[in-house]
Design a protein around this motif. Structure first.
Motif, PDB file in Angstrom:
ATOM      1  N   PHE A  61     -16.506  -3.145 -24.574  1.00 16.40           N
ATOM      2  CA  PHE A  61     -15.998  -2.676 -25.861  1.00 16.40           C
ATOM      3  C   PHE A  61     -15.798  -1.176 -25.710  1.00 16.40           C
ATOM      4  N   TYR A  62     -14.545  -0.786 -25.543  1.00 13.73           N
ATOM      5  CA  TYR A  62     -14.210   0.615 -25.310  1.00 13.73           C
ATOM      6  C   TYR A  62     -13.697   1.196 -26.627  1.00 13.73           C
ATOM      7  N   LEU A  63     -14.509   2.056 -27.172  1.00 14.83           N
ATOM      8  CA  LEU A  63     -14.209   2.657 -28.477  1.00 14.83           C
ATOM      9  C   LEU A  63     -13.829   4.122 -28.299  1.00 14.83           C
ATOM     10  N   GLN A  64     -12.798   4.526 -28.985  1.00 10.98           N
ATOM     11  CA  GLN A  64     -12.404   5.937 -28.899  1.00 10.98           C
ATOM     12  C   GLN A  64     -12.091   6.453 -30.304  1.00 10.98           C
ATOM     13  N   ASN A  65     -12.570   7.639 -30.583  1.00 13.80           N
ATOM     14  CA  ASN A  65     -12.306   8.214 -31.898  1.00 13.80           C
ATOM     15  C   ASN A  65     -11.037   9.059 -31.865  1.00 13.80           C
ATOM     16  N   ILE A  66     -10.451   9.214 -33.003  1.00 15.72           N
ATOM     17  CA  ILE A  66      -9.294  10.100 -33.154  1.00 15.72           C
ATOM     18  C   ILE A  66      -9.711  11.161 -34.166  1.00 15.72           C
ATOM     19  N   THR A  67      -9.802  12.399 -33.693  1.00 15.22           N
ATOM     20  CA  THR A  67     -10.177  13.481 -34.600  1.00 15.22           C
ATOM     21  C   THR A  67      -8.945  13.929 -35.362  1.00 15.22           C
ATOM     22  N   ASP A  68      -8.860  13.501 -36.603  1.00 16.79           N
ATOM     23  CA  ASP A  68      -7.676  13.853 -37.384  1.00 16.79           C
ATOM     24  C   ASP A  68      -8.004  14.744 -38.581  1.00 16.79           C
ATOM     25  N   VAL A  69      -9.229  15.254 -38.627  1.00 13.66           N
ATOM     26  CA  VAL A  69      -9.556  16.251 -39.643  1.00 13.66           C
ATOM     27  C   VAL A  69     -10.260  17.386 -38.923  1.00 13.66           C
ATOM     28  N   ASP A  70      -9.669  18.563 -38.991  1.00 18.97           N
ATOM     29  CA  ASP A  70     -10.115  19.641 -38.117  1.00 18.97           C
ATOM     30  C   ASP A  70      -9.376  20.924 -38.485  1.00 18.97           C
ATOM     31  N   ASP A  71      -9.979  22.052 -38.168  1.00 21.26           N
ATOM     32  CA  ASP A  71      -9.346  23.347 -38.465  1.00 21.26           C
ATOM     33  C   ASP A  71      -7.945  23.453 -37.866  1.00 21.26           C
ATOM     34  N   LYS A  72      -7.836  22.992 -36.629  1.00 17.32           N
ATOM     35  CA  LYS A  72      -6.547  23.126 -35.955  1.00 17.32           C
ATOM     36  C   LYS A  72      -5.462  22.342 -36.682  1.00 17.32           C
ATOM     37  N   ILE A  73      -5.860  21.191 -37.184  1.00 17.58           N
ATOM     38  CA  ILE A  73      -4.896  20.367 -37.916  1.00 17.58           C
ATOM     39  C   ILE A  73      -4.524  21.040 -39.238  1.00 17.58           C
ATOM     40  N   ILE A  74      -5.528  21.553 -39.902  1.00 17.73           N
ATOM     41  CA  ILE A  74      -5.272  22.246 -41.162  1.00 17.73           C
ATOM     42  C   ILE A  74      -4.324  23.417 -40.930  1.00 17.73           C
ATOM     43  N   ASN A  75      -4.626  24.219 -39.932  1.00 19.97           N
ATOM     44  CA  ASN A  75      -3.803  25.393 -39.655  1.00 19.97           C
ATOM     45  C   ASN A  75      -2.390  25.027 -39.216  1.00 19.97           C
ATOM     46  N   ARG A  76      -2.315  24.060 -38.318  1.00 15.74           N
ATOM     47  CA  ARG A  76      -0.999  23.678 -37.809  1.00 15.74           C
ATOM     48  C   ARG A  76      -0.121  23.075 -38.908  1.00 15.74           C
ATOM     49  N   ALA A  77      -0.755  22.268 -39.747  1.00 15.06           N
ATOM     50  CA  ALA A  77       0.002  21.657 -40.841  1.00 15.06           C
ATOM     51  C   ALA A  77       0.535  22.747 -41.773  1.00 15.06           C
ATOM     52  N   ALA A  78      -0.289  23.747 -42.019  1.00 17.83           N
ATOM     53  CA  ALA A  78       0.132  24.842 -42.889  1.00 17.83           C
ATOM     54  C   ALA A  78       1.286  25.604 -42.246  1.00 17.83           C
ATOM     55  N   GLU A  79       1.162  25.860 -40.947  1.00 18.66           N
ATOM     56  CA  GLU A  79       2.227  26.574 -40.229  1.00 18.66           C
ATOM     57  C   GLU A  79       3.542  25.832 -40.312  1.00 18.66           C
ATOM     58  N   GLU A  80       3.473  24.540 -40.140  1.00 19.83           N
ATOM     59  CA  GLU A  80       4.707  23.756 -40.112  1.00 19.83           C
ATOM     60  C   GLU A  80       5.146  23.304 -41.490  1.00 19.83           C
ATOM     61  N   GLY A  81       4.323  23.601 -42.466  1.00 19.57           N
ATOM     62  CA  GLY A  81       4.712  23.265 -43.824  1.00 19.57           C
ATOM     63  C   GLY A  81       4.744  21.784 -44.119  1.00 19.57           C
ATOM     64  N   ILE A  82       3.911  21.037 -43.390  1.00 24.31           N
ATOM     65  CA  ILE A  82       3.830  19.610 -43.679  1.00 24.31           C
ATOM     66  C   ILE A  82       2.396  19.263 -44.031  1.00 24.31           C
ATOM     67  N   SER A  83       2.177  18.065 -44.536  1.00 24.83           N
ATOM     68  CA  SER A  83       0.832  17.689 -44.942  1.00 24.83           C
ATOM     69  C   SER A  83      -0.037  17.408 -43.724  1.00 24.83           C
ATOM     70  N   GLN A  84      -1.337  17.520 -43.918  1.00 20.05           N
ATOM     71  CA  GLN A  84      -2.264  17.231 -42.822  1.00 20.05           C
ATOM     72  C   GLN A  84      -2.126  15.794 -42.331  1.00 20.05           C
ATOM     73  N   PRO A  85      -2.076  14.832 -43.235  1.00 25.60           N
ATOM     74  CA  PRO A  85      -1.921  13.453 -42.758  1.00 25.60           C
ATOM     75  C   PRO A  85      -0.621  13.261 -41.973  1.00 25.60           C
ATOM     76  N   ALA A  86       0.431  13.917 -42.426  1.00 28.72           N
ATOM     77  CA  ALA A  86       1.708  13.749 -41.731  1.00 28.72           C
ATOM     78  C   ALA A  86       1.609  14.300 -40.312  1.00 28.72           C
ATOM     79  N   LEU A  87       0.987  15.470 -40.184  1.00 24.86           N
ATOM     80  CA  LEU A  87       0.829  16.064 -38.859  1.00 24.86           C
ATOM     81  C   LEU A  87      -0.056  15.188 -37.975  1.00 24.86           C
ATOM     82  N   ALA A  88      -1.175  14.777 -38.550  1.00 26.35           N
ATOM     83  CA  ALA A  88      -2.128  13.976 -37.770  1.00 26.35           C
ATOM     84  C   ALA A  88      -1.502  12.662 -37.319  1.00 26.35           C
TER      85      ALA A  88
END
Length: 419
Positions: A61-88
């Motif tokens: 059972f190989y489990l892998q997480n996806i980090t989709d809430v994070d400073d980098k995501i918040i910042n990048r989404a703001a830079e690109e003017g899109i929502s965090q979920p959309a970026l993630a």
RNA sequence: GCCGGUGUGGCAGAACGGUAAAUGCCUUCGCCUGCAAAGCGAAUGUCUGGGGGUUCGACUCCACCCACCGGCGCCA
């Protein structure tokens, strides 16, 4: 099978909690940008490990997480003017695409941090109830002093360090965040400690506890995660009910380096997986990666990749007709894989198997490594080859040589038969 | 500063303490070839960062030194 665990700093026989079943967790990406070859290195290694274990009959059972809430995501989404979920979502999709393009398909389940918020909140709540975490105006923090085994994985006990993350409300500068209160845009949730979002380390233990329980077999990731990330995971999970060890085998992959330096986004010396795939196909990339041991540093150079391409081509060229099983070659391959996933040695065995014409083993082991060692032919190429042969037979060498030039330029291997 | 890792032929990269230090790429020569490539055969090349210790014997174990790399609280 034997594996080197960072925890013991030794090679240990793999003894799983459940016979014939392996619970493997590998830290996945933070989905805010494209993945590069350094990531490929790590995920190819665990892909091969999983495929090998399955080949030996284990259920993994190989489990892998996806980090989709994070400073980098918040910042990048703001830079690109899109929502965090959309970026993630975008970069999560790109990640999956890159992985599949590399033939990495052994992961059983991908778990997003944002779809496990209830589990995260629940775990944070239990840590507070345990008395190992505390609430301040800025969030919830883990009290590192409460955990006596702090530093057992990295060898760092914290006495000589100063946290870069300063927060006046923390009791100890080294305490790390479990929950950050505040408004962070789309990715903000209600919690008993106010609206906010999870800290970084908590998602992994919340997810792995949900699917595996508080103890499991193998946890993997890049060398750079040992401290503080994996250290924090141990502290969190083992503080829940005192179960120890959280995992027995901590596997860490060595860095892919460029001119001796770690390939990383911040240094700007990275090559994205998709760019690499423009020049080299996935099998060459996998072959190149597996040509070195997963714990060793690996130099990424065009020359190295070209060598890998030639080496792989050589195997395919010499694996002519089937001559039956080469037991010694097979044993060498398996022994190598058993010895802490020694893929360089396993590939040496592949060379031998190819030379001795054990096509069955090449096919079977190729599936484990995710590399087809047998010559591939397609209908259009066969037709082209036939045309050339006819031209050569008629001694129309000029035209035949033009076709050859074009084919070679396109990266197609041609093998002429004597006239 | 603290912690961790790496150091093997031109390059990449292996080696339960024990025969000539894998394997691939490169280089050279020969065969093969319409000519090449591929393939085949052969050859050159490292005594394993350094100087010590343990041992009958060390790339392999121990201590130290040197060089390089990484981590030091949201990097795979």
């Amino acid at each position: 099978m034997e594996l080197y665990s960072t925890l013991s700093r030794t090679i240990e026989p793999l003894e799983t909690l459940h016979p014939d079943r392996v619970y493997l967790f590998v830290c996945g990406p933070t989905v805010y940008d494209y993945s590069h070859l350094g990531h490929a290195r790590t995920y190819v290694a665990f892909d091969v490990l999983t495929k090998y274990l399955r080949w030996t009959g284990k259920e993994v059972f190989y489990l892998q997480n996806i980090t989709d809430v994070d400073d980098k995501i918040i910042n990048r989404a703001a830079e690109e003017g899109i929502s965090q979920p959309a970026l993630a979502r975008k970069f999560e999709t790109e990640y999956f695409r890159d992985m599949l393009a590399l033939g990495i398909d052994a992961v059983s389940y991908y778990a997003r941090a944002t779809t496990h918020i209830p589990e995260i909140i629940d775990q944070v709540g239990r840590l507070i109830a345990r008395g190992v975490a505390y609430v301040t105006e800025t969030g919830v923090y883990f009290n590192v002093d409460s955990f006596e085994r702090n530093g057992e994985l990295s060898g760092q006990d914290g006495t000589n360090r100063v946290s870069r993350v300063t927060d006046a409300t923390k009791q100890n500068p080294l305490d790390f965040s479990l929950w950050k209160t505040g408004e962070y845009g789309e990715y903000t949730w209600d919690s008993p400690w106010g609206r906010g979002r999870p800290g970084w380390h908590i998602e992994d233990t919340a997810i792995s506890e949900k699917y595996f329980g508080q103890q499991y077999d193998i946890h993997g990731g890049g060398l750079d995660l040992i401290f503080p990330h994996h250290e924090a995971e141990i502290a969190q999970m083992e503080s829940l009910e005192g179960k120890h060890p959280m995992v027995r085998y901590w596997l860490h992959t060595g860095f892919l380096t460029v001119k001796g330096e770690k390939m990383s986004k911040s240094l700007g010396n990275f090559i994205t997986i998709r760019d690499a795939l423009k020049t080299w196909n996935k099998e060459v990339l996998r072959y190149f990666i597996l040509l070195s041991h997963y714990r060793s540093p690996l130099q990424a150079t065009d020359e190295g990749l070209a060598n890998a391409a030639k080496g792989l081509g050589h195997i395919r060229a010499i694996a002519g007709k089937d001559k039956g099983p080469d037991e010694e070659g097979r044993k060498t391959f398996i022994d190598a894989m058993e010895a802490d996933l020694n893929t360089p040695m396993a590939l040496a065995a592949i060379q031998r198997l190819a030379a001795n014409g054990d096509l069955g083993a090449l096919k079977e082991y190729g599936a484990i490594l995710g590399i087809n060692f047998l010559q591939e032919t397609s209908a259009p190429l066969s037709v082209l080859h036939e045309i050339r042969e006819e031209l050569r037979a008629k001694k129309q060498f000029e035209v035949a040589d033009i076709i050859r030039e074009k084919m070679v330029a396109a990266g197609i291997t041609i093998t002429d038969q004597p006239l």
